[in-house]
Design an enzyme around this catalytic site. Structure first.
Site, PDB file in Angstrom:
ATOM      1  N   SER A   1       1.154  -1.290  -0.353  1.00  0.00           N
ATOM      2  CA  SER A   1      -0.092   0.285   0.334  1.00  0.00           C
ATOM      3  C   SER A   1       1.080   0.934  -0.327  1.00  0.00           C
ATOM      4  O   SER A   1       1.800   1.231  -0.649  1.00  0.00           O
ATOM      5  CB  SER A   1      -1.254  -0.299   1.358  1.00  0.00           C
ATOM      6  OG  SER A   1      -2.014   0.791   0.920  1.00  0.00           O
TER       7      SER A   1
ATOM      8  N   ASP B   1     -10.363  -4.591  -4.249  1.00  0.00           N
ATOM      9  CA  ASP B   1      -8.751  -3.419  -4.187  1.00  0.00           C
ATOM     10  C   ASP B   1      -9.279  -1.512  -4.655  1.00  0.00           C
ATOM     11  O   ASP B   1      -9.883  -1.781  -5.484  1.00  0.00           O
ATOM     12  CB  ASP B   1      -7.958  -3.269  -4.606  1.00  0.00           C
ATOM     13  CG  ASP B   1      -6.270  -2.973  -3.644  1.00  0.00           C
ATOM     14  OD1 ASP B   1      -6.587  -1.604  -2.958  1.00  0.00           O
ATOM     15  OD2 ASP B   1      -5.843  -4.167  -2.809  1.00  0.00           O
TER      16      ASP B   1
ATOM     17  N   HIS C   1      -8.120  -5.331  -0.370  1.00  0.00           N
ATOM     18  CA  HIS C   1      -7.058  -4.007  -0.540  1.00  0.00           C
ATOM     19  C   HIS C   1      -6.579  -4.719   1.226  1.00  0.00           C
ATOM     20  O   HIS C   1      -7.184  -5.086   2.072  1.00  0.00           O
ATOM     21  CB  HIS C   1      -7.305  -2.792   0.280  1.00  0.00           C
ATOM     22  CG  HIS C   1      -5.944  -1.779   0.380  1.00  0.00           C
ATOM     23  ND1 HIS C   1      -5.585  -1.873  -0.751  1.00  0.00           N
ATOM     24  CD2 HIS C   1      -5.458  -1.546   1.168  1.00  0.00           C
ATOM     25  CE1 HIS C   1      -4.334  -1.114   0.047  1.00  0.00           C
ATOM     26  NE2 HIS C   1      -4.432  -0.481   0.959  1.00  0.00           N
TER      27      HIS C   1
END
Length: 251
Positions: A114, A193, A223
């Protein structure tokens, strides 16, 4: 189930904004194949080397690398580019200290999830331009384009009042850079995601630049899947596959 752990050591290195805490994680067994500098996720405002220690341990054991887990500075106290500059400094430090990590002459890689994936991609660009050879950049659902609307709370915290200027920096939006010659990439993401379209655009940019790429699309995952390996078998399988991809690239 708790992951078996090798030697784990905390220390401090010099950075452009002051000392940076790092945690170095060795594999449980076997001669290391290389070194991975790892940047945790958390939207640039949360997370640390404790929250992502299991990520580092999984990579250490499964990819058989020495992992340098970097406790970079967080916004809003330390807005852009302080965190990414810490990340870059840690990679440069690792490149100069391979003998005490995964071994002199063995591959050096960067990786992150991320926000940390954003740092890994940005660091790979700087390494290319600095003549530091990276064997891989491991990008787990990375943020690669900060020019869109995104989450306004995170945007305000990370960029402060300088969003319009800074969001176009390659350190913020690696997708806007010339990617030719960057390290081979491993990118993993799922279609549920919120960064999925962002990731597809980065995959397209890497391919256009003829960068070697292993693209893993996990059809059921959202995610953060690398953080749910203890409760969801599909997440554990995906995380292990990414680790195996890295080991395959450097081994």
């Amino acid at each position: 189930p708790k992951l078996p752990t090798g030697r784990i050591e905390r220390g401090s290195i010099d950075g452009p904004n002051g000392p940076i805490t790092i945690e170095t994680v060795w594999p449980v067994e076997g001669q290391p194949l290389g070194t991975l500098v790892y940047y945790h996720g958390g939207g640039w405002i949360i997370g640390d080397i404790d929250s992502h220690q299991a990520h580092a341990i999984r990579f250490a054991n499964r990819s058989r690398v020495v992992v340098v887990n970097v406790d970079y500075r967080l916004a809003p106290e330390h807005p852009f580019p302080q965190g990414v500059d810490d990340a870059i400094a840690a990679a440069k430090w690792a490149a100069a200290n391979l003998a005490r990590l995964g071994g002199e002459g063995r591959p050096l890689c960067v990786g992150g999830d991320s926000a940390g994936g954003n740092f890994a991609a940005a660091t790979a660009l700087v390494c290319r331009d600095s003549g530091i050879k990276l064997a891989a950049q491991v990008l787990i659902y990375p943020a690669t384009d900060m020019t869109g609307v995104g989450n306004p709370d995170i945007r305000k915290a990370y960029f402060g009042d300088n969003f319009a200027r800074d969001c176009r920096s390659p350190k913020a939006s690696p997708v806007l850079a010339d990617l030719a010659g960057v390290a081979p990439a491993i990118l993993g993401v799922g279609p549920h995601d919120f960064l999925y379209q962002d990731n597809l655009a980065f995959v397209a940019a890497l391919r256009k630049a003829k960068v070697k790429l292993i693209f893993r699309e996990f059809p059921t995952l959202n995610h953060g899947f690398f953080s749910y390996t203890a409760i969801a078998p599909a997440c554990a399988a995906a995380a292990d596959l990414i680790c195996d991809d890295l080991r395959g690239l450097i081994g």
